[in-house]
Motif scaffolding. Structure first.
Motif, PDB file in Angstrom:
ATOM      1  N   LEU A 212      -6.393 -10.076  15.821  1.00  0.00           N
ATOM      2  CA  LEU A 212      -5.656  -8.822  15.871  1.00  0.00           C
ATOM      3  C   LEU A 212      -4.243  -9.161  16.317  1.00  0.00           C
ATOM      4  CD1 LEU A 212      -5.718  -5.762  15.543  1.00  0.00           C
ATOM      5  CD2 LEU A 212      -6.343  -5.600  17.943  1.00  0.00           C
ATOM      6  N   VAL A 213      -3.267  -8.796  15.493  1.00  0.00           N
ATOM      7  CA  VAL A 213      -1.880  -9.207  15.694  1.00  0.00           C
ATOM      8  C   VAL A 213      -0.989  -7.978  15.768  1.00  0.00           C
ATOM      9  CG1 VAL A 213       0.026 -10.509  14.674  1.00  0.00           C
ATOM     10  CG2 VAL A 213      -2.306 -11.308  14.373  1.00  0.00           C
ATOM     11  N   ALA A 214      -0.024  -8.006  16.671  1.00  0.00           N
ATOM     12  CA  ALA A 214       1.055  -7.017  16.701  1.00  0.00           C
ATOM     13  C   ALA A 214       2.340  -7.795  16.459  1.00  0.00           C
ATOM     14  CB  ALA A 214       1.100  -6.298  18.037  1.00  0.00           C
ATOM     15  N   GLY A 215       3.213  -7.262  15.628  1.00  0.00           N
ATOM     16  CA  GLY A 215       4.414  -8.022  15.307  1.00  0.00           C
ATOM     17  C   GLY A 215       5.582  -7.162  14.900  1.00  0.00           C
ATOM     18  N   TYR A 216       6.670  -7.840  14.616  1.00  0.00           N
ATOM     19  CA  TYR A 216       7.909  -7.204  14.183  1.00  0.00           C
ATOM     20  C   TYR A 216       8.487  -8.025  13.042  1.00  0.00           C
ATOM     21  CZ  TYR A 216      12.639  -5.327  14.269  1.00  0.00           C
ATOM     22  OH  TYR A 216      13.827  -4.746  13.915  1.00  0.00           O
ATOM     23  N   GLU A 217       8.835  -7.357  11.942  1.00  0.00           N
ATOM     24  CA  GLU A 217       9.454  -8.033  10.811  1.00  0.00           C
ATOM     25  C   GLU A 217      10.891  -7.540  10.675  1.00  0.00           C
ATOM     26  OE1 GLU A 217       7.477  -9.465   6.971  1.00  0.00           O
ATOM     27  OE2 GLU A 217       8.220  -7.461   6.512  1.00  0.00           O
ATOM     28  N   LEU A 218      11.814  -8.489  10.614  1.00  0.00           N
ATOM     29  CA  LEU A 218      13.235  -8.192  10.570  1.00  0.00           C
ATOM     30  C   LEU A 218      13.826  -8.722   9.272  1.00  0.00           C
ATOM     31  CD1 LEU A 218      15.956  -7.437  12.058  1.00  0.00           C
ATOM     32  CD2 LEU A 218      15.961  -9.812  12.840  1.00  0.00           C
TER      33      LEU A 218
ATOM     34  N   ARG B  14      -1.324  -5.324   7.122  1.00  0.00           N
ATOM     35  CA  ARG B  14      -0.235  -5.077   8.074  1.00  0.00           C
ATOM     36  C   ARG B  14       0.072  -3.586   7.984  1.00  0.00           C
ATOM     37  NH1 ARG B  14       2.133 -10.164   6.127  1.00  0.00           N
ATOM     38  NH2 ARG B  14       1.607 -11.722   7.696  1.00  0.00           N
ATOM     39  N   LEU B  15      -0.220  -2.866   9.044  1.00  0.00           N
ATOM     40  CA  LEU B  15      -0.079  -1.415   9.071  1.00  0.00           C
ATOM     41  C   LEU B  15       1.169  -1.025   9.843  1.00  0.00           C
ATOM     42  CD1 LEU B  15      -3.792  -0.746   9.970  1.00  0.00           C
ATOM     43  CD2 LEU B  15      -2.766  -0.657   7.710  1.00  0.00           C
TER      44      LEU B  15
ATOM     45  N   THR C 278       8.063   3.376  13.081  1.00  0.00           N
ATOM     46  CA  THR C 278       8.016   2.144  13.875  1.00  0.00           C
ATOM     47  C   THR C 278       9.098   1.141  13.506  1.00  0.00           C
ATOM     48  OG1 THR C 278       6.383   1.168  12.386  1.00  0.00           O
ATOM     49  CG2 THR C 278       5.552   2.336  14.330  1.00  0.00           C
ATOM     50  N   ARG C 279       9.735   1.287  12.345  1.00  0.00           N
ATOM     51  CA  ARG C 279      10.889   0.481  11.918  1.00  0.00           C
ATOM     52  C   ARG C 279      10.667  -1.030  12.042  1.00  0.00           C
ATOM     53  NH1 ARG C 279      15.923   3.722  11.874  1.00  0.00           N
ATOM     54  NH2 ARG C 279      15.306   5.785  12.487  1.00  0.00           N
ATOM     55  N   GLY C 280       9.671  -1.538  11.386  1.00  0.00           N
ATOM     56  CA  GLY C 280       9.428  -2.979  11.367  1.00  0.00           C
ATOM     57  C   GLY C 280       8.299  -3.443  12.260  1.00  0.00           C
TER      58      GLY C 280
ATOM     59  N   VAL D 122       0.851  -1.184   0.000  1.00  0.00           N
ATOM     60  CA  VAL D 122       0.000   0.000   0.000  1.00  0.00           C
ATOM     61  C   VAL D 122       0.887   1.235   0.000  1.00  0.00           C
ATOM     62  CG1 VAL D 122      -1.758   1.257   1.302  1.00  0.00           C
ATOM     63  CG2 VAL D 122      -1.829  -1.225   1.214  1.00  0.00           C
ATOM     64  N   ASN D 123       1.949   1.178   0.785  1.00  0.00           N
ATOM     65  CA  ASN D 123       3.006   2.187   0.805  1.00  0.00           C
ATOM     66  C   ASN D 123       4.295   1.447   1.142  1.00  0.00           C
ATOM     67  OD1 ASN D 123       3.260   1.982   3.694  1.00  0.00           O
ATOM     68  ND2 ASN D 123       1.546   3.403   3.919  1.00  0.00           N
ATOM     69  N   PRO D 124       5.431   2.113   1.274  1.00  0.00           N
ATOM     70  CA  PRO D 124       6.674   1.372   1.545  1.00  0.00           C
ATOM     71  C   PRO D 124       6.678   0.589   2.862  1.00  0.00           C
ATOM     72  CG  PRO D 124       7.183   3.561   0.766  1.00  0.00           C
ATOM     73  CD  PRO D 124       5.705   3.517   0.967  1.00  0.00           C
ATOM     74  N   TYR D 125       5.724   0.838   3.746  1.00  0.00           N
ATOM     75  CA  TYR D 125       5.746   0.213   5.063  1.00  0.00           C
ATOM     76  C   TYR D 125       4.562  -0.704   5.340  1.00  0.00           C
ATOM     77  CZ  TYR D 125       8.876   4.145   5.320  1.00  0.00           C
ATOM     78  OH  TYR D 125       9.867   5.040   5.035  1.00  0.00           O
ATOM     79  N   SER D 126       3.449  -0.523   4.672  1.00  0.00           N
ATOM     80  CA  SER D 126       2.227  -1.283   4.933  1.00  0.00           C
ATOM     81  C   SER D 126       1.823  -2.085   3.702  1.00  0.00           C
ATOM     82  CB  SER D 126       1.088  -0.336   5.303  1.00  0.00           C
ATOM     83  OG  SER D 126       1.428   0.419   6.438  1.00  0.00           O
ATOM     84  N   HIS D 127       1.115  -3.181   3.933  1.00  0.00           N
ATOM     85  CA  HIS D 127       0.662  -3.989   2.801  1.00  0.00           C
ATOM     86  C   HIS D 127      -0.590  -4.789   3.147  1.00  0.00           C
ATOM     87  CE1 HIS D 127       3.723  -6.457   4.920  1.00  0.00           C
ATOM     88  NE2 HIS D 127       2.829  -7.401   4.788  1.00  0.00           N
ATOM     89  N   ILE D 128      -1.283  -5.187   2.093  1.00  0.00           N
ATOM     90  CA  ILE D 128      -2.421  -6.093   2.170  1.00  0.00           C
ATOM     91  C   ILE D 128      -1.846  -7.487   1.944  1.00  0.00           C
ATOM     92  CG2 ILE D 128      -4.588  -6.772   1.091  1.00  0.00           C
ATOM     93  CD1 ILE D 128      -4.773  -3.888   0.004  1.00  0.00           C
ATOM     94  N   PHE D 129      -2.323  -8.467   2.695  1.00  0.00           N
ATOM     95  CA  PHE D 129      -1.782  -9.810   2.521  1.00  0.00           C
ATOM     96  C   PHE D 129      -2.893 -10.855   2.530  1.00  0.00           C
ATOM     97  CE2 PHE D 129      -2.140  -9.499   7.079  1.00  0.00           C
ATOM     98  CZ  PHE D 129      -2.479 -10.774   7.487  1.00  0.00           C
ATOM     99  N   GLY D 130      -2.598 -11.965   1.917  1.00  0.00           N
ATOM    100  CA  GLY D 130      -3.456 -13.136   1.946  1.00  0.00           C
ATOM    101  C   GLY D 130      -2.557 -14.348   1.903  1.00  0.00           C
TER     102      GLY D 130
END
Length: 137
Positions: A96-102, A69-70, A75-77, A49-57
């Motif tokens: 509802l999920v909170a996460g970190y992608e590295l 994933r917003l 927030t850096r990941g 959607v932008n460089p940081y958020s995306h729609i997923f399936g």
């Protein structure tokens, strides 16, 4: 059962029309193979959607899910992800999920994710923690 099937069909049509419609020259769609503790193994399609958020399936061994994933540059990941998922032996649920992608700098196509949150929000909420590895194709 019929109404659940209709809801899944409508949701899939909306998701794929948004995902494929979003893959224009300004955004990109990406395909990942993932291994994680919740869904074991599967394939995930993402549309930025932008460089940081995306729609997923994604489709995995234990369930099918889709959501957003917003995140932001500040927030850096870290991200928050409301999603809908359908376990193969149960009914349609929300999470509802909170996460970190590295992303490891030298391994450009390999991402690690750590997530936690609540699932089965429409019935009896249940906490979960998930660790995963995503390979970009």
């Amino acid at each position: 059962m019929r109404s659940v099937r209709n809801m899944i069909i409508i949701f899939c049509l909306l998701f794929f029309s948004l995902t494929l419609g979003a893959t224009t020259s300004s955004t990109s769609g990406k395909l990942y193979v993932f291994f994680n503790t919740e869904n074991f193994i599967g394939v995930e399609l993402r549309a930025d959607v932008n460089p940081y958020s995306h729609i997923f399936g994604n489709v995995g061994l234990n369930y099918i899910s889709a959501g957003f994933r917003l995140s932001s540059s500040q927030t850096r990941g870290l991200y928050i992800a409301p999603m809908i998922y359908y376990p193969y032996n149960n009914e349609l649920n929300f999470a509802l999920v909170a996460g970190y992608e590295l992303r490891v700098e030298n391994l450009k196509n390999l991402y690690f994710s750590f997530e936690g949150g609540a699932k089965r929000l429409n019935n009896k909420p249940e906490a979960f923690v998930n660790f995963g590895v995503n390979f970009l194709f």
